[in-house]
Design an enzyme around this catalytic site. Structure first.
Site, PDB file in Angstrom:
ATOM      1  CB  SER A 186       0.909   4.558   3.616  1.00 33.15           C
ATOM      2  OG  SER A 186       0.278   4.472   2.366  1.00 33.15           O
ATOM      3  CB  CYS A 306       6.693  11.477  -3.763  1.00 31.62           C
ATOM      4  SG  CYS A 306       5.787  10.118  -2.995  1.00 31.62           S
TER       5      CYS A 306
END
Length: 366
Positions: A186, A306
């Site tokens: 990412s 998250c």
């Protein structure tokens, strides 16, 4: 604001922003168009692809995605056979594995030891010819523990399974073993922009598509953003250029933080097999919610961003064998390229002072 949440996201590198701006301002052509402007945009995408690939093993291709979550979903859902993973994996892996399991696919989620490391003999005993994919993080996002990915890949390959490496936290920081078959990364964890990631696919590995449409990426559909690709590429190039400087800086910060914490604080996870930009610590009886409220100008975490707001304690810390109370009395400090020693010193001192004040008030209340 003192920013110590580098595992959640890193600041955007000025060099990455500079690489993006021309494509945000003037280079708005679709990189999949055949005209001159489109070909110019495509050239920028391909240049960025090469920059990202330079930090990955040879013998594979980089496919841009919307982020690591898409890459991990694709890598798991695009394979067949039994899925095997670890209890400390990111939700993007665990939830995908569970979803596939509900659809009828077999899953095995292995426990880890108190250091957060896989038990390789247990992994060998659990793998069998029906195993299709083994998924594991290179560097754990919550506790920074580095798994023996090369050895795990050997076990997977011994039964014909693929090794999926979630390298989001390790890419550009920790060497990625050649034995991986699929690697998810990412941009925003390496000082690049949010909204773009990639899946590296070893040559000869075929995945079923996750998204259907124009097949712009050869297995992945969707129009790419030249700006995001350019930012990702430049951030990757900076990771390569600054590898030694960044690593030395991290080691100095780790030494400073661990020396300053003193007694009463415990490091969660292995201290030997660990990336030192992640410091997950606990103090018995610590009220983390109150600590974060008292120190609102210091950005740190109680676990994965998250999973924040879920009300649950960290599944990673519970997998280490910590009690619910111990898991809830832990915090994660993440630092990196732009963290100064003065900032970290101030943050540590204020965290200690606030924790001490809690202990004093608790004693008075008792």
């Amino acid at each position: 604001m003192i920013y110590l949440d580098y595992q959640a996201t890193t600041p955007l590198a000025p060099e990455a922003l500079d690489a993006m701006l021309p494509w945000l301002r003037d280079g708005y052509a679709n990189p999949h168009s055949a005209h001159a402007a489109g070909r110019k945009a495509k050239a920028a995408v391909e240049f960025a692809r090469d920059q990202v690939a330079a930090l990955l093993p040879s013998g594979g291709r980089v496919v841009f995605t919307s982020g690591a979550t898409e890459a991990l979903n694709w890598a798991i859902k695009g394979t067949t056979g039994e899925m095997m993973t670890l209890a400390t994996e990111h939700a993007a892996v665990l939830d995908t594995v569970h979803a596939e399991s509900r659809a009828g696919r077999n899953q095995t989620v292995l426990s880890v030891d108190r250091d957060g490391l896989v038990d390789l003999p247990m992994l060998r005993a659990a793998t069998w010819p029906d195993t299709g994919v083994v998924a594991a993080m290179l560097v754990n996002n919550e506790i920074g523990v580095v798994q023996p990915i090369a050895e795990m890949a050997e076990v997977a390959h011994s039964v014909g399974a693929l090794l999926l490496c979630d390298a989001v936290q390790g890419y550009g920081r920790v060497p990625i073993p050649e034995g991986c078959d699929l690697i998810a990364i990412s941009a925003h964890k390496i000082y690049g922009p949010k909204g773009i990631g990639a899946l590296w696919i070893r040559d000869g590995v075929a995945l079923e598509p996750l998204l259907h449409g124009g097949d712009q990426e050869g297995g992945r559909s969707g129009t790419l953003s030249p700006a995001l690709c350019a930012g990702f590429g430049r951030a990757a190039a900076m990771m390569a250029e600054r590898r030694e400087v960044d690593a030395a800086h991290i080691e100095r910060l780790w030494a400073l933080a661990t020396d300053r914490l003193g007694r009463g604080w415990h490091i969660n996870g292995s201290t030997q097999y660990r990336y030192h930009g992640n410091l997950n610590i606990r103090r018995d009886g610590l009220d983390v919610a109150r600590l974060m409220s008292d120190l609102r100008d210091i950005a740190f975490s109680a676990g994965s961003a998250c999973a924040s707001g879920s009300g649950r304690s960290s599944h990673v810390l519970r997998a280490l064998g910590l009690s619910e109370a111990q898991a809830r009395s832990s915090i994660r400090l993440g630092f990196g390229r732009y963290t100064t020693a003065a900032e970290l010193t101030e943050a540590i001192d204020r965290i200690i002072a606030a924790a001490d004040a809690q202990q004093i008030m608790g004693g008075i209340a008792a």
